[in-house]
Design a protein around this motif. Sequence first.
Motif, PDB file in Angstrom:
ATOM      1  N   GLU A 202       0.870  -1.178   0.000  1.00  0.00           N
ATOM      2  CA  GLU A 202       0.000   0.000   0.000  1.00  0.00           C
ATOM      3  C   GLU A 202       0.904   1.223   0.000  1.00  0.00           C
ATOM      4  O   GLU A 202       1.784   1.368   0.865  1.00  0.00           O
ATOM      5  N   ARG A 203       0.729   2.081  -0.991  1.00  0.00           N
ATOM      6  CA  ARG A 203       1.577   3.251  -1.196  1.00  0.00           C
ATOM      7  C   ARG A 203       0.684   4.485  -1.242  1.00  0.00           C
ATOM      8  O   ARG A 203      -0.233   4.574  -2.062  1.00  0.00           O
ATOM      9  N   PHE A 204       0.931   5.433  -0.360  1.00  0.00           N
ATOM     10  CA  PHE A 204       0.100   6.628  -0.263  1.00  0.00           C
ATOM     11  C   PHE A 204       0.791   7.830  -0.897  1.00  0.00           C
ATOM     12  O   PHE A 204       2.015   7.866  -1.021  1.00  0.00           O
ATOM     13  N   SER A 205      -0.017   8.807  -1.280  1.00  0.00           N
ATOM     14  CA  SER A 205       0.494  10.074  -1.788  1.00  0.00           C
ATOM     15  C   SER A 205      -0.623  11.102  -1.699  1.00  0.00           C
ATOM     16  O   SER A 205      -1.773  10.767  -1.385  1.00  0.00           O
ATOM     17  N   SER A 206      -0.295  12.355  -1.995  1.00  0.00           N
ATOM     18  CA  SER A 206      -1.325  13.399  -2.000  1.00  0.00           C
ATOM     19  C   SER A 206      -2.324  13.176  -3.126  1.00  0.00           C
ATOM     20  O   SER A 206      -3.437  13.702  -3.096  1.00  0.00           O
TER      21      SER A 206
END
Length: 396
Positions: A202-206
Amino acid sequence: MHDILILGGGLVGNSLACALDNSGLKVGLVEASMPAIGAPGFNERKLALSAASLMALQHLSVVQKFANGFSAIRRIHISRVGDFGCVDILAKDYDREYFGGVVLARDLGVALETRVAELKNLTLYRPAKVLQVEPHPASPSVLIECEGKQQRLSAKMIVGADGTRSMVRAALNIETLDFDYRQHLFVCTLQTDQVSEGTAFERFSSQGPVALLPMPGGQYGAICGVASDEVSQVEAMNDVQYGDYFQQRFGWRAGRIKKVGARTHYPLNKVVAKEIVGPGCILMGNAAQTIHPIGAQGFNLGLRDALSFVECLQEHDLQSTGLLSGYKESRREDREQTIAMSDGLARFTSQQGTLASAMRSLGFMGLGINRDLQMPIINGAMGFRGKIPMLVRGYQ
């Protein structure tokens, strides 16, 4: 008259019907679609089932009917673009074989359909359109149209498992807490040049979350959050362009993307019922709460709704007020914590700015080295929150 009438033969409604099979109750199920591999809701989406859900579905003789089995999640890796640290957890470090497993929504749907067809104590109304729901403390009823004829069905209890736009919830005049995340979630299968080895990323970003769920042979179930005003642009991409776009968003942890499968997308909205019980009626699944897919808890939470209701039936008379209050209380902690986690994580990980990045980085670094801090993540991923339904306690 039915003892229990289930409105909605989707994943949660069918799971409930299976769980009630040996209850001795007269159960009816109303569903609009005909059984088919391509039935609504039974599609190519990949579902991450918690260990608790897999155990429950095995007890219900559903897992045994998966056409392609499931891909075990043995490792969870969580990170965010621009932040330091990450969370990297291995099931074997906690003496677990896996945290959960990935299955096609279609395979789960067909397995449930197959199991429902075997149930001896179920009356199925299908295809049937619900025209009216009449709540009542003693004898709620439903007006349906089936095979061109209208008929009214009465029951001691109506279960609303009829989705985000629930007619049961509307008939009960239950208000909802709604939030538009202003994103669409693109879903597809990706092939990379590395074997997945059971890792869920799971990779988050704006820009929103991206995630890869392990599938056999180097394949992944891929999700990608896209801002609503960019949906048409991403939708117009060909497979190579989308592969490059996803690679840029996700990075190289899973290797180079070689192939992209067919894509679908849908808007991300939170719709949470302020109450989950009413006169002669209860809500479960998406009718009770439609949540952000971060953490992959939607169906898992709905399944625990169903299992908790069945457990409450063993403690309370079907038409007692104790059943309604017992069900509501049994779902309170799990429901509140899961909704707060999915919504809070979605908002917090999308925030921009130095302070937000520093706080997240500290959190990731702490979670990366402290096993005590990791336990809430592990318990949530495995489906152990709040009052745990009896059917899955044996896995703990």
